[in-house]
Scaffold this motif. Sequence first.
Motif, short mmCIF file in Angstrom:
data_model
loop_
_atom_site.label_atom_id
_atom_site.label_comp_id
_atom_site.label_asym_id
_atom_site.label_seq_id
_atom_site.Cartn_x
_atom_site.Cartn_y
_atom_site.Cartn_z
N MET A 157 -20.63 13.60 -38.85
CA MET A 157 -19.71 13.10 -38.18
C MET A 157 -19.07 13.50 -36.77
O MET A 157 -19.30 12.76 -36.72
N SER B 273 -22.06 13.25 -34.89
CA SER B 273 -22.03 12.05 -33.84
C SER B 273 -20.91 12.07 -32.75
O SER B 273 -20.93 11.00 -31.67
N MET B 274 -19.85 12.67 -33.30
CA MET B 274 -18.40 12.46 -32.37
C MET B 274 -18.08 12.56 -31.09
O MET B 274 -17.40 13.26 -30.50
N GLY C 255 -17.90 20.09 -35.48
CA GLY C 255 -19.23 20.20 -36.76
C GLY C 255 -19.86 21.32 -36.82
O GLY C 255 -20.69 21.44 -37.96
N GLU D 114 -11.28 15.50 -43.57
CA GLU D 114 -12.87 14.53 -43.97
C GLU D 114 -13.34 15.55 -44.54
O GLU D 114 -13.77 15.13 -45.56
#
Length: 70
Positions: free
Chosen positions: A1, A4-5, A11, A24
Amino acid sequence: MFNSMRRTDLGALVAAGEADDFPEVVIARTLLQEQADQTARQGEALRQYADPSFWDEESPGGALAAHDRG
């Protein structure tokens, strides 16, 4: 996630196991644990159903399967 951001820094922290306090990650861990618990319960049910004694009509009180409510 996070990757991808375009937050590869975050990450990388998650991938290294250093982000266990990220909301998260906490949510994902909770959801994955619930799924693992459900899978374990289903596996145990299948093991019981596979046991021939579960279906044995000669057992006192009848087969356990007759008392199973799913």
